[in-house]
Design a protein around this motif. Sequence first.
Motif, mmCIF file in Angstrom:
data_model
loop_
_atom_site.group_PDB
_atom_site.id
_atom_site.type_symbol
_atom_site.label_atom_id
_atom_site.label_comp_id
_atom_site.label_asym_id
_atom_site.label_seq_id
_atom_site.Cartn_x
_atom_site.Cartn_y
_atom_site.Cartn_z
ATOM 1 N N TYR A 3 0.837 -1.199 0.000
ATOM 2 C CA TYR A 3 0.000 0.000 0.000
ATOM 3 C C TYR A 3 0.873 1.251 0.000
ATOM 4 N N GLU A 4 0.436 2.253 -0.759
ATOM 5 C CA GLU A 4 1.147 3.527 -0.828
ATOM 6 C C GLU A 4 0.368 4.671 -0.175
ATOM 7 N N PHE A 5 -0.941 4.516 -0.064
ATOM 8 C CA PHE A 5 -1.814 5.636 0.298
ATOM 9 C C PHE A 5 -2.916 5.130 1.225
ATOM 10 N N THR A 6 -3.127 5.845 2.338
ATOM 11 C CA THR A 6 -4.208 5.533 3.269
ATOM 12 C C THR A 6 -5.219 6.674 3.280
ATOM 13 N N LEU A 90 -0.996 9.900 3.201
ATOM 14 C CA LEU A 90 -2.325 9.700 3.764
ATOM 15 C C LEU A 90 -3.248 10.816 3.287
ATOM 16 N N GLY A 91 -4.510 10.490 3.200
ATOM 17 C CA GLY A 91 -5.518 11.463 2.810
ATOM 18 C C GLY A 91 -6.626 11.506 3.838
ATOM 19 N N TYR A 92 -7.425 12.553 3.756
ATOM 20 C CA TYR A 92 -8.484 12.775 4.729
ATOM 21 C C TYR A 92 -9.762 13.088 3.967
ATOM 22 N N LEU A 93 -10.849 12.394 4.338
ATOM 23 C CA LEU A 93 -12.133 12.556 3.666
ATOM 24 C C LEU A 93 -13.240 12.509 4.708
ATOM 25 N N ASP A 94 -14.196 13.439 4.652
ATOM 26 C CA ASP A 94 -15.342 13.385 5.553
ATOM 27 C C ASP A 94 -16.329 12.313 5.108
ATOM 28 N N ALA A 95 -17.082 11.786 6.067
ATOM 29 C CA ALA A 95 -18.028 10.708 5.771
ATOM 30 C C ALA A 95 -19.320 11.199 5.129
ATOM 31 N N PRO A 101 -14.263 10.602 -3.022
ATOM 32 C CA PRO A 101 -12.931 9.978 -3.035
ATOM 33 C C PRO A 101 -12.208 10.129 -4.366
ATOM 34 N N GLU A 102 -12.933 10.085 -5.471
ATOM 35 C CA GLU A 102 -12.300 10.159 -6.795
ATOM 36 C C GLU A 102 -11.519 11.451 -6.995
ATOM 37 N N ASP A 103 -11.851 12.481 -6.212
ATOM 38 C CA ASP A 103 -11.150 13.754 -6.379
ATOM 39 C C ASP A 103 -9.767 13.770 -5.739
ATOM 40 N N PHE A 104 -9.398 12.693 -5.031
ATOM 41 C CA PHE A 104 -8.002 12.560 -4.616
ATOM 42 C C PHE A 104 -7.083 12.537 -5.835
ATOM 43 N N GLU A 105 -7.608 12.062 -6.952
ATOM 44 C CA GLU A 105 -6.791 12.006 -8.171
ATOM 45 C C GLU A 105 -6.428 13.396 -8.689
ATOM 46 N N LYS A 106 -7.174 14.421 -8.278
ATOM 47 C CA LYS A 106 -6.825 15.799 -8.637
ATOM 48 C C LYS A 106 -5.671 16.320 -7.788
ATOM 49 N N LEU A 107 -5.482 15.713 -6.606
ATOM 50 C CA LEU A 107 -4.449 16.178 -5.678
ATOM 51 C C LEU A 107 -3.150 15.387 -5.782
ATOM 52 N N LEU A 108 -3.264 14.092 -6.007
ATOM 53 C CA LEU A 108 -2.088 13.213 -5.985
ATOM 54 C C LEU A 108 -0.943 13.634 -6.911
ATOM 55 N N PRO A 109 -1.215 14.156 -8.124
ATOM 56 C CA PRO A 109 -0.095 14.506 -9.005
ATOM 57 C C PRO A 109 0.852 15.566 -8.447
ATOM 58 N N PHE A 110 0.419 16.313 -7.436
ATOM 59 C CA PHE A 110 1.247 17.399 -6.900
ATOM 60 C C PHE A 110 2.133 16.960 -5.739
ATOM 61 N N LEU A 111 2.033 15.692 -5.309
ATOM 62 C CA LEU A 111 2.783 15.259 -4.139
ATOM 63 C C LEU A 111 4.284 15.199 -4.355
ATOM 64 N N GLY A 112 4.738 15.199 -5.596
ATOM 65 C CA GLY A 112 6.170 15.225 -5.822
ATOM 66 C C GLY A 112 6.811 16.526 -5.381
ATOM 67 N N LYS A 157 -7.851 16.278 1.737
ATOM 68 C CA LYS A 157 -6.446 16.668 1.800
ATOM 69 C C LYS A 157 -5.573 15.434 1.614
ATOM 70 N N ILE A 158 -4.353 15.649 1.130
ATOM 71 C CA ILE A 158 -3.336 14.606 1.104
ATOM 72 C C ILE A 158 -2.076 15.175 1.755
ATOM 73 N N ILE A 159 -1.456 14.374 2.612
ATOM 74 C CA ILE A 159 -0.268 14.807 3.342
ATOM 75 C C ILE A 159 0.776 13.694 3.288
ATOM 76 N N LYS A 160 2.025 14.066 3.168
ATOM 77 C CA LYS A 160 3.080 13.085 3.351
ATOM 78 C C LYS A 160 3.055 12.650 4.820
ATOM 79 N N THR A 161 3.012 11.351 5.038
ATOM 80 C CA THR A 161 2.775 10.820 6.383
ATOM 81 C C THR A 161 3.819 11.289 7.388
ATOM 82 N N ALA A 162 5.054 11.445 6.960
ATOM 83 C CA ALA A 162 6.101 11.894 7.877
ATOM 84 C C ALA A 162 5.764 13.257 8.475
ATOM 85 N N TYR A 163 5.155 14.123 7.680
ATOM 86 C CA TYR A 163 4.745 15.438 8.184
ATOM 87 C C TYR A 163 3.541 15.307 9.108
#
Length: 238
Positions: A3-6, A90-95, A101-112, A157-163
């Motif tokens: 797994y890469e993303f929670t 890791l990402g955060y989503l309200d219930a 959830p599909e909109d995480f794909e709009k955020l993931l490309p910027f994690l580099g 939101k998406i955050i690098k887990t170390a942060y």
Amino acid sequence: MTYEFTIIVPVYNEQECLPQLFVQLKEYLSRASKKTKVLLVDDGSSDASPSMIREFCSKNEDFKYLIFEKNFGKGAALKAAFDHTDTPFLGYLDADLQTYPEDFEKLLPFLGDYDLVTGWRKERKDTIVKRISSKVGNGVRNVFTRDYMHDTGCPLKIIKTAYAKNIPMFKGLQRFLPAMVLLQNGRIKEVEIPHYPRLAGKSKYNFRNRFMGPLLDCFAYVWMKKSYINYKVADKDE
């Protein structure tokens, strides 16, 4: 495959929303660009949410849960999830499914290039009271945090887990994630995402807890900013 993303989902009395939430999360996991799992955190719900979560997770290996013994608040739910995450991101989503959830794909490309990427619900689908109180709350937070986010409270939101793991626990944590990453000299970015009306259940927020609570939390943040310890080890003797 590792797994890469929670995806973290805090839950509090959302039994009406959970069936559709489960459907959308499963559909997203089947086509996500990173190998993804879900961590559901029930924050002491008094409805059927805990039993629904247990039953669903028992039948779906990509889904895990934490069940609180009582209601501790969303900040506690997020901090507990951060502590139990073992993936690089890791990402955060309200219930309530006002973000998908599909909109995480709009955020993931910027994690580099960035350490936290957050959504911006530019076209809100909330009541006028909720929109006004959120706008006031964002304005107040910007005065204190100077993170200059348009939508600090966006629940996508998406955050690098170390942060994330270096963010100390405090009430109202979810309102200050960008600012807390900046304290670690991290880089943050906003990306426009769609916003959807709540289709079931009831909002847990009103003007008082969207304005007065965040205002008090801002003073806690100012103290924390002055006291925050941030270090990086250059070398060590093994």
